[in-house]
Enzyme design. Structure first.
Site, mmCIF file in Angstrom:
data_model
loop_
_atom_site.group_PDB
_atom_site.id
_atom_site.type_symbol
_atom_site.label_atom_id
_atom_site.label_comp_id
_atom_site.label_asym_id
_atom_site.label_seq_id
_atom_site.Cartn_x
_atom_site.Cartn_y
_atom_site.Cartn_z
ATOM 1 N N LYS A 1 -13.062 -119.674 18.634
ATOM 2 C CA LYS A 1 -13.453 -120.165 17.318
ATOM 3 C C LYS A 1 -13.295 -121.679 17.327
ATOM 4 O O LYS A 1 -12.191 -122.185 17.439
ATOM 5 C CB LYS A 1 -12.580 -119.541 16.226
ATOM 6 C CG LYS A 1 -13.053 -119.902 14.833
ATOM 7 C CD LYS A 1 -12.330 -119.118 13.769
ATOM 8 C CE LYS A 1 -12.957 -119.348 12.398
ATOM 9 N NZ LYS A 1 -13.331 -120.729 12.119
ATOM 10 N N HIS A 54 -27.049 -140.521 40.883
ATOM 11 C CA HIS A 54 -28.256 -141.291 41.139
ATOM 12 C C HIS A 54 -28.778 -140.953 42.530
ATOM 13 O O HIS A 54 -28.120 -141.238 43.531
ATOM 14 C CB HIS A 54 -27.881 -142.780 41.016
ATOM 15 C CG HIS A 54 -29.024 -143.721 41.162
ATOM 16 N ND1 HIS A 54 -28.860 -145.085 41.178
ATOM 17 C CD2 HIS A 54 -30.355 -143.510 41.301
ATOM 18 C CE1 HIS A 54 -30.032 -145.671 41.320
ATOM 19 N NE2 HIS A 54 -30.951 -144.730 41.405
ATOM 20 N N ASP A 80 -22.451 -143.433 40.141
ATOM 21 C CA ASP A 80 -22.096 -144.758 39.642
ATOM 22 C C ASP A 80 -21.092 -144.605 38.513
ATOM 23 O O ASP A 80 -21.421 -144.069 37.445
ATOM 24 C CB ASP A 80 -23.341 -145.486 39.126
ATOM 25 C CG ASP A 80 -24.323 -145.821 40.241
ATOM 26 O OD1 ASP A 80 -23.945 -146.598 41.139
ATOM 27 O OD2 ASP A 80 -25.454 -145.294 40.235
ATOM 28 N N HIS A 124 -25.714 -141.084 45.337
ATOM 29 C CA HIS A 124 -24.391 -141.607 45.033
ATOM 30 C C HIS A 124 -24.090 -141.415 43.549
ATOM 31 O O HIS A 124 -24.956 -140.995 42.776
ATOM 32 C CB HIS A 124 -24.297 -143.096 45.408
ATOM 33 C CG HIS A 124 -25.254 -143.949 44.632
ATOM 34 N ND1 HIS A 124 -26.555 -144.139 45.013
ATOM 35 C CD2 HIS A 124 -25.101 -144.643 43.479
ATOM 36 C CE1 HIS A 124 -27.178 -144.919 44.138
ATOM 37 N NE2 HIS A 124 -26.317 -145.234 43.192
ATOM 38 N N GLU A 157 -7.811 -122.493 17.017
ATOM 39 C CA GLU A 157 -7.836 -121.933 15.666
ATOM 40 C C GLU A 157 -7.870 -120.405 15.679
ATOM 41 O O GLU A 157 -7.304 -119.759 14.802
ATOM 42 C CB GLU A 157 -9.038 -122.479 14.908
ATOM 43 C CG GLU A 157 -8.942 -122.239 13.423
ATOM 44 C CD GLU A 157 -10.256 -122.499 12.698
ATOM 45 O OE1 GLU A 157 -11.177 -123.055 13.320
ATOM 46 O OE2 GLU A 157 -10.352 -122.105 11.535
ATOM 47 N N ASP A 211 -13.161 -125.455 16.078
ATOM 48 C CA ASP A 211 -12.592 -126.046 14.881
ATOM 49 C C ASP A 211 -13.357 -127.310 14.517
ATOM 50 O O ASP A 211 -12.917 -128.427 14.768
ATOM 51 C CB ASP A 211 -11.116 -126.362 15.156
ATOM 52 C CG ASP A 211 -10.350 -126.599 13.876
ATOM 53 O OD1 ASP A 211 -10.927 -126.409 12.792
ATOM 54 O OD2 ASP A 211 -9.181 -126.984 13.965
HETATM 55 MN MN MN Z 1 -26.943 -146.403 41.459
#
Ligand code: MN
Length: 525
Positions: free
Chosen positions: A234, A38, A46, A44, A379, A236
Protein backbone atom coordinates in the site's frame (compact mmCIF):
# COMPACT_ATOMS: atom_id res chain seq x y z
CA UNK A 1 39.50 23.73 -14.35
CA UNK A 2 36.94 26.57 -14.26
CA UNK A 3 33.95 25.74 -12.08
CA UNK A 4 31.18 26.53 -14.59
CA UNK A 5 32.69 25.82 -17.95
CA UNK A 6 30.42 24.77 -20.79
CA UNK A 7 32.81 25.92 -23.56
CA UNK A 8 34.25 22.48 -24.13
CA UNK A 9 30.73 21.01 -24.25
CA UNK A 10 29.73 23.52 -26.94
CA UNK A 11 32.97 23.15 -28.91
CA UNK A 12 32.31 19.40 -29.30
CA UNK A 13 28.69 19.71 -30.46
CA UNK A 14 26.70 21.46 -33.20
CA UNK A 15 23.17 22.46 -32.04
CA UNK A 16 21.95 22.13 -35.64
CA UNK A 17 22.99 18.47 -35.81
CA UNK A 18 22.41 16.93 -32.37
CA UNK A 19 19.22 16.80 -30.23
CA UNK A 20 21.26 17.42 -27.05
CA UNK A 21 20.37 20.56 -25.00
CA UNK A 22 22.43 23.77 -25.13
CA UNK A 23 21.46 25.72 -21.99
CA UNK A 24 23.91 27.89 -20.09
CA UNK A 25 24.98 27.37 -16.48
CA UNK A 26 21.89 27.18 -14.27
CA UNK A 27 21.06 28.24 -10.73
CA UNK A 28 23.35 26.87 -8.08
CA UNK A 29 22.21 24.95 -5.02
CA UNK A 30 20.54 21.92 -6.58
CA UNK A 31 21.70 18.40 -5.89
CA UNK A 32 20.51 16.25 -8.77
CA UNK A 33 22.45 13.29 -10.05
CA UNK A 34 21.95 11.30 -13.20
CA UNK A 35 23.63 8.30 -14.81
CA UNK A 36 23.32 8.02 -18.57
CA UNK A 37 23.89 4.68 -20.27
CA UNK A 38 25.41 5.70 -23.55
CA UNK A 39 26.02 3.30 -26.41
CA UNK A 40 28.53 5.41 -28.32
CA UNK A 41 31.52 3.93 -30.17
CA UNK A 42 32.03 2.04 -26.92
CA UNK A 43 29.27 1.45 -24.38
CA UNK A 44 29.80 3.40 -21.17
CA UNK A 45 27.92 5.01 -18.27
CA UNK A 46 28.13 8.76 -17.60
CA UNK A 47 27.84 9.77 -13.93
CA UNK A 48 26.78 13.42 -13.62
CA UNK A 49 26.52 15.41 -10.39
CA UNK A 50 24.90 18.87 -10.18
CA UNK A 51 27.58 21.17 -8.78
CA UNK A 52 27.67 24.99 -9.07
CA UNK A 53 24.98 25.14 -11.75
CA UNK A 54 26.40 22.54 -14.16
CA UNK A 55 26.59 18.75 -14.35
CA UNK A 56 30.11 17.61 -13.47
CA UNK A 57 30.59 14.45 -15.51
CA UNK A 58 32.60 11.24 -15.46
CA UNK A 59 32.53 8.52 -18.13
CA UNK A 60 32.63 5.09 -16.46
CA UNK A 61 33.47 2.45 -19.12
CA UNK A 62 32.42 -0.57 -17.03
CA UNK A 63 29.62 1.19 -15.20
CA UNK A 64 29.14 1.60 -11.43
CA UNK A 65 29.51 -1.52 -9.27
CA UNK A 66 27.67 -1.98 -5.97
CA UNK A 67 30.30 -4.44 -4.71
CA UNK A 68 31.98 -2.57 -1.88
CA UNK A 69 35.38 -1.15 -2.80
CA UNK A 70 35.28 -2.54 -6.38
CA UNK A 71 37.12 0.22 -8.22
CA UNK A 72 35.79 1.44 -11.56
CA UNK A 73 37.74 3.79 -13.82
CA UNK A 74 35.87 7.10 -14.17
CA UNK A 75 37.22 9.55 -16.74
CA UNK A 76 36.43 13.16 -15.86
CA UNK A 77 34.91 14.72 -18.98
CA UNK A 78 33.52 18.14 -19.91
CA UNK A 79 30.76 19.80 -17.84
CA UNK A 80 27.24 19.40 -19.21
CA UNK A 81 24.33 21.87 -18.89
CA UNK A 82 21.70 21.09 -16.22
CA UNK A 83 19.05 20.34 -18.88
CA UNK A 84 21.16 17.34 -19.87
CA UNK A 85 19.81 15.55 -16.76
CA UNK A 86 16.54 14.93 -18.65
CA UNK A 87 18.12 14.17 -22.04
CA UNK A 88 17.39 10.82 -23.58
CA UNK A 89 17.74 10.22 -27.29
CA UNK A 90 19.77 9.00 -30.21
CA UNK A 91 22.72 11.23 -31.14
CA UNK A 92 22.95 10.98 -34.96
CA UNK A 93 25.93 9.46 -36.80
CA UNK A 94 28.77 11.85 -37.46
CA UNK A 95 28.27 13.77 -34.18
CA UNK A 96 30.37 13.63 -31.05
CA UNK A 97 29.17 10.66 -28.95
CA UNK A 98 26.94 9.32 -31.76
CA UNK A 99 24.57 6.58 -30.56
CA UNK A 100 21.62 6.08 -28.17
CA UNK A 101 21.79 7.40 -24.61
CA UNK A 102 19.21 6.64 -21.90
CA UNK A 103 18.65 8.08 -18.41
CA UNK A 104 19.68 4.90 -16.63
CA UNK A 105 19.32 6.32 -13.11
CA UNK A 106 18.41 9.67 -11.54
CA UNK A 107 17.73 11.24 -8.16
CA UNK A 108 19.46 13.52 -5.71
CA UNK A 109 22.78 13.28 -3.91
CA UNK A 110 24.18 14.59 -0.65
CA UNK A 111 27.82 15.35 0.12
CA UNK A 112 29.24 13.46 3.10
CA UNK A 113 31.70 16.25 4.06
CA UNK A 114 30.64 19.86 4.74
CA UNK A 115 33.25 21.59 2.51
CA UNK A 116 31.97 23.00 -0.80
CA UNK A 117 31.98 20.41 -3.61
CA UNK A 118 34.34 22.55 -5.68
CA UNK A 119 37.03 22.36 -2.97
CA UNK A 120 36.61 18.62 -2.62
CA UNK A 121 36.93 18.21 -6.39
CA UNK A 122 40.11 20.28 -6.46
CA UNK A 123 41.56 18.10 -3.73
CA UNK A 124 40.66 15.06 -5.83
CA UNK A 125 38.24 13.27 -3.51
CA UNK A 126 34.49 13.50 -3.38
CA UNK A 127 32.38 11.42 -1.01
CA UNK A 128 28.64 11.42 -1.53
CA UNK A 129 25.41 9.58 -0.83
CA UNK A 130 23.09 8.75 -3.73
CA UNK A 131 19.28 8.62 -3.50
CA UNK A 132 18.39 7.15 -6.89
CA UNK A 133 15.98 4.55 -8.23
CA UNK A 134 18.84 2.04 -8.61
CA UNK A 135 21.95 3.47 -6.94
CA UNK A 136 21.76 4.30 -3.25
CA UNK A 137 24.09 4.64 -0.30
CA UNK A 138 27.63 6.04 -0.04
CA UNK A 139 30.11 6.34 -2.90
CA UNK A 140 33.58 7.80 -3.41
CA UNK A 141 35.16 9.42 -6.45
CA UNK A 142 38.94 9.68 -6.05
CA UNK A 143 41.43 11.10 -8.55
CA UNK A 144 44.32 8.72 -9.31
CA UNK A 145 47.61 10.13 -8.10
CA UNK A 146 49.57 11.98 -10.75
CA UNK A 147 46.62 11.92 -13.17
CA UNK A 148 44.36 14.74 -14.26
CA UNK A 149 41.33 13.09 -15.84
CA UNK A 150 41.49 9.54 -14.47
CA UNK A 151 39.46 9.00 -11.33
CA UNK A 152 38.14 5.87 -9.57
CA UNK A 153 34.51 5.35 -8.59
CA UNK A 154 33.81 2.96 -5.75
CA UNK A 155 30.96 1.90 -3.49
CA UNK A 156 31.55 2.24 0.26
CA UNK A 157 30.55 -0.70 2.47
CA UNK A 158 27.03 -0.02 3.74
CA UNK A 159 23.56 -1.53 3.59
CA UNK A 160 23.30 -0.72 -0.12
CA UNK A 161 26.48 -2.56 -1.12
CA UNK A 162 25.97 -6.07 -2.46
CA UNK A 163 26.58 -8.70 -5.11
CA UNK A 164 23.62 -8.08 -7.42
CA UNK A 165 24.66 -5.43 -9.93
CA UNK A 166 21.93 -2.93 -10.85
CA UNK A 167 23.52 -2.46 -14.29
CA UNK A 168 22.72 -6.13 -14.99
CA UNK A 169 19.41 -6.41 -13.16
CA UNK A 170 17.82 -3.15 -14.36
CA UNK A 171 19.14 -2.32 -17.84
CA UNK A 172 16.26 0.05 -18.74
CA UNK A 173 15.81 3.80 -18.60
CA UNK A 174 14.16 5.28 -15.50
CA UNK A 175 12.31 7.63 -17.86
CA UNK A 176 11.03 5.66 -20.86
CA UNK A 177 11.66 2.14 -19.59
CA UNK A 178 13.61 1.45 -22.78
CA UNK A 179 17.04 -0.15 -23.09
CA UNK A 180 19.65 1.57 -25.29
CA UNK A 181 19.01 -1.10 -27.93
CA UNK A 182 15.24 -0.44 -27.82
CA UNK A 183 15.77 3.31 -28.03
CA UNK A 184 17.78 2.73 -31.22
CA UNK A 185 15.81 -0.14 -32.82
CA UNK A 186 12.28 0.35 -31.43
CA UNK A 187 10.78 -1.52 -28.48
CA UNK A 188 9.76 -5.12 -29.20
CA UNK A 189 7.80 -5.20 -25.92
CA UNK A 190 5.24 -2.79 -27.35
CA UNK A 191 4.61 -5.22 -30.26
CA UNK A 192 4.15 -8.01 -27.69
CA UNK A 193 1.74 -5.80 -25.74
CA UNK A 194 -0.33 -5.00 -28.85
CA UNK A 195 -0.60 -8.72 -29.72
CA UNK A 196 -1.61 -9.54 -26.17
CA UNK A 197 -4.38 -6.91 -26.17
CA UNK A 198 -5.87 -8.53 -29.27
CA UNK A 199 -5.60 -12.04 -27.75
CA UNK A 200 -7.35 -10.81 -24.61
CA UNK A 201 -10.22 -9.47 -26.77
CA UNK A 202 -10.07 -6.09 -25.04
CA UNK A 203 -12.59 -3.93 -26.96
CA UNK A 204 -11.41 -0.89 -28.90
CA UNK A 205 -12.72 2.13 -27.01
CA UNK A 206 -11.43 5.41 -25.66
CA UNK A 207 -12.18 6.10 -22.00
CA UNK A 208 -12.55 9.77 -21.03
CA UNK A 209 -10.45 10.34 -17.88
CA UNK A 210 -12.58 11.25 -14.85
CA UNK A 211 -11.77 10.91 -11.16
CA UNK A 212 -14.91 8.86 -10.52
CA UNK A 213 -13.46 6.01 -12.60
CA UNK A 214 -11.20 4.87 -9.76
CA UNK A 215 -11.63 1.49 -8.12
CA UNK A 216 -11.32 1.73 -4.32
CA UNK A 217 -10.33 -0.84 -1.72
CA UNK A 218 -12.36 -1.86 1.33
CA UNK A 219 -10.61 -1.61 4.71
CA UNK A 220 -10.46 -4.93 6.58
CA UNK A 221 -8.51 -6.41 9.52
CA UNK A 222 -7.35 -9.75 8.12
CA UNK A 223 -5.27 -10.72 5.13
CA UNK A 224 -7.14 -13.25 2.93
CA UNK A 225 -5.28 -16.53 2.66
CA UNK A 226 -6.75 -18.39 -0.32
CA UNK A 227 -4.87 -18.49 -3.66
CA UNK A 228 -7.44 -16.33 -5.45
CA UNK A 229 -5.65 -13.22 -4.15
CA UNK A 230 -2.45 -11.36 -4.97
CA UNK A 231 -0.80 -8.77 -2.72
CA UNK A 232 0.66 -5.33 -3.32
CA UNK A 233 2.34 -2.78 -1.07
CA UNK A 234 0.00 0.00 0.00
CA UNK A 235 1.80 3.09 -1.26
CA UNK A 236 1.67 6.12 1.01
CA UNK A 237 1.05 8.94 -1.42
CA UNK A 238 -1.83 10.34 -3.48
CA UNK A 239 -3.89 8.31 -5.89
CA UNK A 240 -3.74 9.44 -9.48
CA UNK A 241 -5.35 8.59 -12.78
CA UNK A 242 -2.85 9.27 -15.57
CA UNK A 243 -3.92 9.61 -19.17
CA UNK A 244 -2.01 10.17 -22.36
CA UNK A 245 -3.26 10.90 -25.86
CA UNK A 246 -0.14 11.51 -27.96
CA UNK A 247 1.50 14.63 -26.48
CA UNK A 248 -1.41 15.43 -24.17
CA UNK A 249 -0.78 14.07 -20.70
CA UNK A 250 -3.15 14.57 -17.77
CA UNK A 251 -3.05 13.68 -14.08
CA UNK A 252 -6.26 13.60 -12.06
CA UNK A 253 -6.72 13.17 -8.32
CA UNK A 254 -9.31 11.01 -6.59
CA UNK A 255 -12.11 13.54 -6.76
CA UNK A 256 -11.36 14.33 -10.40
CA UNK A 257 -9.29 17.50 -9.92
CA UNK A 258 -6.59 18.03 -12.54
CA UNK A 259 -3.15 18.11 -10.89
CA UNK A 260 -1.00 17.76 -14.02
CA UNK A 261 1.08 20.92 -13.54
CA UNK A 262 2.05 20.00 -9.96
CA UNK A 263 4.25 17.09 -10.99
CA UNK A 264 6.33 18.03 -14.07
CA UNK A 265 8.81 15.17 -13.60
CA UNK A 266 5.93 12.69 -13.76
CA UNK A 267 4.42 14.16 -16.92
CA UNK A 268 7.87 14.15 -18.60
CA UNK A 269 8.22 10.43 -17.82
CA UNK A 270 4.69 9.69 -19.11
CA UNK A 271 5.55 11.41 -22.41
CA UNK A 272 8.74 9.34 -22.68
CA UNK A 273 6.87 6.00 -22.47
CA UNK A 274 6.79 4.08 -25.77
CA UNK A 275 2.96 3.99 -26.01
CA UNK A 276 0.97 7.03 -27.28
CA UNK A 277 -2.38 6.21 -25.62
CA UNK A 278 -3.09 4.93 -22.15
CA UNK A 279 -5.15 5.44 -18.97
CA UNK A 280 -3.34 4.17 -15.87
CA UNK A 281 -4.14 3.95 -12.17
CA UNK A 282 -1.41 4.54 -9.62
CA UNK A 283 -0.04 6.53 -6.73
CA UNK A 284 2.25 9.57 -6.73
CA UNK A 285 4.87 9.11 -4.04
CA UNK A 286 7.82 10.95 -2.49
CA UNK A 287 10.45 8.60 -1.12
CA UNK A 288 12.16 9.09 2.23
CA UNK A 289 15.88 8.42 2.76
CA UNK A 290 15.17 4.70 3.22
CA UNK A 291 13.29 4.49 -0.06
CA UNK A 292 9.81 4.21 1.50
CA UNK A 293 6.94 6.25 0.16
CA UNK A 294 6.29 9.04 2.66
CA UNK A 295 3.01 10.94 2.74
CA UNK A 296 4.57 13.46 5.10
CA UNK A 297 7.35 14.22 2.64
CA UNK A 298 4.84 14.45 -0.22
CA UNK A 299 3.06 17.24 1.73
CA UNK A 300 5.88 19.54 0.63
CA UNK A 301 4.76 19.04 -2.99
CA UNK A 302 0.99 18.44 -2.80
CA UNK A 303 -0.16 21.97 -2.09
CA UNK A 304 2.20 23.79 -4.47
CA UNK A 305 0.67 25.38 -7.56
CA UNK A 306 3.03 28.16 -8.69
CA UNK A 307 5.56 26.96 -11.29
CA UNK A 308 8.48 28.69 -9.51
CA UNK A 309 7.65 26.96 -6.19
CA UNK A 310 7.25 23.63 -7.96
CA UNK A 311 10.56 23.96 -9.78
CA UNK A 312 12.34 24.73 -6.50
CA UNK A 313 10.67 21.84 -4.65
CA UNK A 314 11.27 19.41 -7.51
CA UNK A 315 15.00 19.43 -6.75
CA UNK A 316 14.52 18.87 -2.99
CA UNK A 317 11.54 16.51 -2.98
CA UNK A 318 11.42 14.67 -6.31
CA UNK A 319 8.30 12.56 -6.78
CA UNK A 320 7.64 9.44 -8.79
CA UNK A 321 4.57 7.42 -9.67
CA UNK A 322 3.91 3.72 -9.19
CA UNK A 323 1.23 2.28 -11.47
CA UNK A 324 -0.60 -0.84 -10.33
CA UNK A 325 -3.41 -0.99 -12.85
CA UNK A 326 -4.51 -0.02 -16.35
CA UNK A 327 -7.98 1.00 -17.54
CA UNK A 328 -7.01 1.74 -21.13
CA UNK A 329 -4.03 0.70 -23.24
CA UNK A 330 -3.31 1.66 -26.86
CA UNK A 331 -6.96 2.49 -27.57
CA UNK A 332 -8.33 -0.67 -25.90
CA UNK A 333 -10.63 -0.66 -22.87
CA UNK A 334 -9.05 -3.31 -20.60
CA UNK A 335 -11.35 -2.87 -17.59
CA UNK A 336 -13.13 -6.15 -18.32
CA UNK A 337 -9.88 -8.14 -18.56
CA UNK A 338 -8.87 -10.05 -15.39
CA UNK A 339 -6.55 -8.11 -13.05
CA UNK A 340 -3.63 -10.46 -13.53
CA UNK A 341 -3.74 -10.05 -17.32
CA UNK A 342 -4.08 -6.25 -16.99
CA UNK A 343 -0.95 -6.22 -14.81
CA UNK A 344 0.93 -8.44 -17.25
CA UNK A 345 0.21 -5.85 -19.98
CA UNK A 346 1.19 -2.98 -17.66
CA UNK A 347 4.50 -4.70 -16.94
CA UNK A 348 5.31 -4.68 -20.66
CA UNK A 349 4.93 -0.90 -20.68
CA UNK A 350 6.71 0.25 -17.52
CA UNK A 351 10.20 -0.18 -16.04
CA UNK A 352 10.68 -1.91 -12.67
CA UNK A 353 12.57 1.16 -11.41
CA UNK A 354 11.92 4.69 -12.57
CA UNK A 355 9.97 7.94 -12.37
CA UNK A 356 6.91 6.05 -13.65
CA UNK A 357 7.33 2.43 -12.61
CA UNK A 358 5.40 -0.84 -12.45
CA UNK A 359 3.91 -1.71 -9.06
CA UNK A 360 4.66 -5.39 -8.64
CA UNK A 361 2.88 -7.92 -6.41
CA UNK A 362 3.43 -11.27 -4.70
CA UNK A 363 1.28 -14.28 -5.47
CA UNK A 364 0.67 -15.68 -1.99
CA UNK A 365 1.88 -15.61 1.61
CA UNK A 366 -0.23 -12.54 2.33
CA UNK A 367 0.20 -12.70 6.11
CA UNK A 368 4.00 -12.88 5.81
CA UNK A 369 3.87 -10.06 3.27
CA UNK A 370 1.89 -7.88 5.68
CA UNK A 371 4.30 -8.68 8.53
CA UNK A 372 7.28 -7.74 6.31
CA UNK A 373 5.56 -4.51 5.24
CA UNK A 374 4.88 -3.51 8.86
CA UNK A 375 8.46 -4.46 9.81
CA UNK A 376 9.66 -1.97 7.17
CA UNK A 377 7.24 0.56 8.68
CA UNK A 378 5.13 0.76 5.52
CA UNK A 379 1.48 1.81 5.65
CA UNK A 380 0.07 -1.64 4.87
CA UNK A 381 -0.82 -3.97 2.01
CA UNK A 382 -3.59 -4.28 -0.57
CA UNK A 383 -5.03 -7.69 -1.44
CA UNK A 384 -6.65 -8.00 -4.87
CA UNK A 385 -8.61 -10.80 -6.50
CA UNK A 386 -6.55 -12.07 -9.43
CA UNK A 387 -9.56 -12.58 -11.70
CA UNK A 388 -11.40 -9.35 -10.86
CA UNK A 389 -12.41 -6.76 -13.45
CA UNK A 390 -11.78 -3.03 -12.89
CA UNK A 391 -14.90 -1.37 -11.53
CA UNK A 392 -15.48 2.30 -10.69
CA UNK A 393 -16.47 1.88 -7.03
CA UNK A 394 -15.34 0.73 -3.62
CA UNK A 395 -15.10 -3.02 -4.01
CA UNK A 396 -14.57 -6.14 -1.91
CA UNK A 397 -12.29 -7.46 -4.68
CA UNK A 398 -9.69 -5.01 -3.38
CA UNK A 399 -8.97 -5.11 0.37
CA UNK A 400 -6.63 -2.83 2.28
CA UNK A 401 -5.01 -3.98 5.49
CA UNK A 402 -3.13 -1.34 7.47
CA UNK A 403 -0.17 -1.69 9.83
CA UNK A 404 -1.28 1.23 11.95
CA UNK A 405 -4.66 2.83 12.24
CA UNK A 406 -4.97 5.87 10.04
CA UNK A 407 -7.91 7.78 8.80
CA UNK A 408 -9.02 11.13 7.42
CA UNK A 409 -11.01 13.37 9.76
CA UNK A 410 -12.89 16.62 9.20
CA UNK A 411 -11.33 19.65 10.93
CA UNK A 412 -14.04 21.66 12.68
CA UNK A 413 -12.06 23.97 14.94
CA UNK A 414 -8.96 24.57 17.00
CA UNK A 415 -7.81 25.61 20.45
CA UNK A 416 -5.87 28.69 21.58
CA UNK A 417 -2.12 27.98 21.63
CA UNK A 418 -0.34 27.58 24.98
CA UNK A 419 3.17 28.70 25.95
CA UNK A 420 5.56 29.48 23.11
CA UNK A 421 3.59 27.75 20.38
CA UNK A 422 2.17 29.90 17.60
CA UNK A 423 -1.08 29.71 15.59
CA UNK A 424 -3.06 27.02 17.43
CA UNK A 425 -2.79 24.38 20.14
CA UNK A 426 -4.79 21.44 18.81
CA UNK A 427 -7.30 20.76 16.03
CA UNK A 428 -10.86 19.59 16.72
CA UNK A 429 -11.74 16.55 14.62
CA UNK A 430 -15.00 14.97 13.59
CA UNK A 431 -16.57 12.34 11.36
CA UNK A 432 -19.91 12.10 9.60
CA UNK A 433 -22.44 9.68 11.04
CA UNK A 434 -25.80 9.41 9.27
CA UNK A 435 -25.22 12.76 7.61
CA UNK A 436 -24.31 14.55 10.88
CA UNK A 437 -20.85 15.78 11.75
CA UNK A 438 -20.00 14.25 15.13
CA UNK A 439 -17.09 15.33 17.35
CA UNK A 440 -14.39 12.62 17.81
CA UNK A 441 -11.21 14.04 19.32
CA UNK A 442 -8.62 16.75 19.26
CA UNK A 443 -5.09 16.30 17.92
CA UNK A 444 -2.20 18.36 19.26
CA UNK A 445 0.91 16.50 18.09
CA UNK A 446 2.54 15.88 14.72
CA UNK A 447 2.90 19.57 13.82
CA UNK A 448 6.10 21.44 13.07
CA UNK A 449 6.37 25.23 12.65
CA UNK A 450 5.73 24.92 8.95
CA UNK A 451 2.55 22.82 9.22
CA UNK A 452 1.24 24.98 12.09
CA UNK A 453 1.53 28.00 9.82
CA UNK A 454 0.19 26.24 6.72
CA UNK A 455 -2.86 24.83 8.50
CA UNK A 456 -3.69 28.07 10.33
CA UNK A 457 -3.53 30.00 7.03
CA UNK A 458 -6.16 27.66 5.63
CA UNK A 459 -8.30 27.81 8.80
CA UNK A 460 -8.43 31.61 9.07
CA UNK A 461 -10.88 32.29 6.18
CA UNK A 462 -13.16 29.47 7.39
CA UNK A 463 -13.87 31.01 10.83
CA UNK A 464 -17.45 30.83 12.16
CA UNK A 465 -19.06 31.71 15.49
CA UNK A 466 -20.56 28.36 16.44
CA UNK A 467 -19.42 24.76 16.56
CA UNK A 468 -20.01 22.83 13.32
CA UNK A 469 -20.44 19.59 15.28
CA UNK A 470 -24.00 18.32 15.69
CA UNK A 471 -22.98 16.31 18.76
CA UNK A 472 -20.07 16.11 21.18
CA UNK A 473 -18.80 19.73 21.06
CA UNK A 474 -16.36 20.17 23.99
CA UNK A 475 -17.27 22.79 26.57
CA UNK A 476 -15.10 25.39 28.29
CA UNK A 477 -13.04 28.26 26.92
CA UNK A 478 -10.37 28.66 24.25
CA UNK A 479 -12.20 27.00 21.38
CA UNK A 480 -12.45 28.46 17.88
CA UNK A 481 -14.75 27.08 15.20
CA UNK A 482 -14.42 26.82 11.42
CA UNK A 483 -16.54 25.71 8.49
CA UNK A 484 -15.90 21.94 8.15
CA UNK A 485 -14.10 22.09 4.78
CA UNK A 486 -10.58 20.83 5.59
CA UNK A 487 -9.60 17.18 5.83
CA UNK A 488 -6.62 16.00 7.90
CA UNK A 489 -4.98 12.59 7.92
CA UNK A 490 -4.49 11.30 11.46
CA UNK A 491 -2.51 8.34 12.77
CA UNK A 492 -3.68 6.81 16.05
CA UNK A 493 -3.17 3.69 18.14
CA UNK A 494 -6.77 2.53 18.63
CA UNK A 495 -10.45 3.40 18.79
CA UNK A 496 -11.86 3.78 22.29
CA UNK A 497 -15.11 2.09 23.28
CA UNK A 498 -16.98 5.41 23.31
CA UNK A 499 -15.90 6.20 19.72
CA UNK A 500 -12.83 8.33 20.43
CA UNK A 501 -9.23 7.72 19.33
CA UNK A 502 -6.06 7.18 21.35
CA UNK A 503 -2.63 8.76 20.74
CA UNK A 504 -3.63 10.76 17.67
CA UNK A 505 -0.91 12.46 15.59
CA UNK A 506 -1.45 14.79 12.65
CA UNK A 507 0.12 13.57 9.38
CA UNK A 508 -1.04 16.21 6.93
CA UNK A 509 -3.88 17.92 5.09
CA UNK A 510 -5.61 16.00 2.31
CA UNK A 511 -6.86 18.26 -0.43
CA UNK A 512 -7.72 15.20 -2.52
CA UNK A 513 -10.44 13.95 -0.15
CA UNK A 514 -13.86 15.48 0.49
CA UNK A 515 -15.08 16.18 4.06
CA UNK A 516 -18.38 14.36 3.45
CA UNK A 517 -16.40 11.17 2.67
CA UNK A 518 -14.90 11.16 6.19
CA UNK A 519 -17.32 8.75 7.77
CA UNK A 520 -17.08 6.49 10.78
CA UNK A 521 -16.05 3.43 8.77
CA UNK A 522 -14.23 1.19 11.18
CA UNK A 523 -14.86 2.57 14.66
CA UNK A 524 -16.93 -0.36 15.84
CA UNK A 525 -14.37 -3.11 15.53
MN1 MN B 1 28.92 9.60 -22.91
Amino acid sequence: MASRDLQEYRRKRDPALTPEPFGGPGQTGGSRFVVHKHSARRLHYDLRLEIDGVLKSWAVPKGPSVRSHEKRLAVHVEDHPLEYAGFEGVIPEGNYGAGPSIVWDAGRFRLVKPEPAREQLERGKLEFELFGFKLRGRWTLARMSGKEREWLLLKKADGYAGETEPIERFPESVLSGLTVEELRDGPKRVETLRKRLVELRAPRAEIAPRGELLMLATLVDEVPSDPAWLFEIKYDGVRVLASRADDHVELRGRSGQVVTSRYPEVTAALRALPLPRFLLDGEIVALDDEGRSSFQRLQERMGLTSPADIERAEAEVPVSVVFFDALGLDGHDVRGVPLEARKECLKLLLPARGVASYGDHVGGHGAEFLAAACERRLEGVVAKRRASPYVAKRSKDWLKIKCQLRQEFVIGGYTTPQGTRAHFGALHLGLYENGELVYVSKVGTGFDDRTLELVSEKLRPLARATSPFARGTPGGRGHHWVEPRLVGEIRFSEWTRDGGIRHPAFLGLRDDKRPEDCVRACAAR
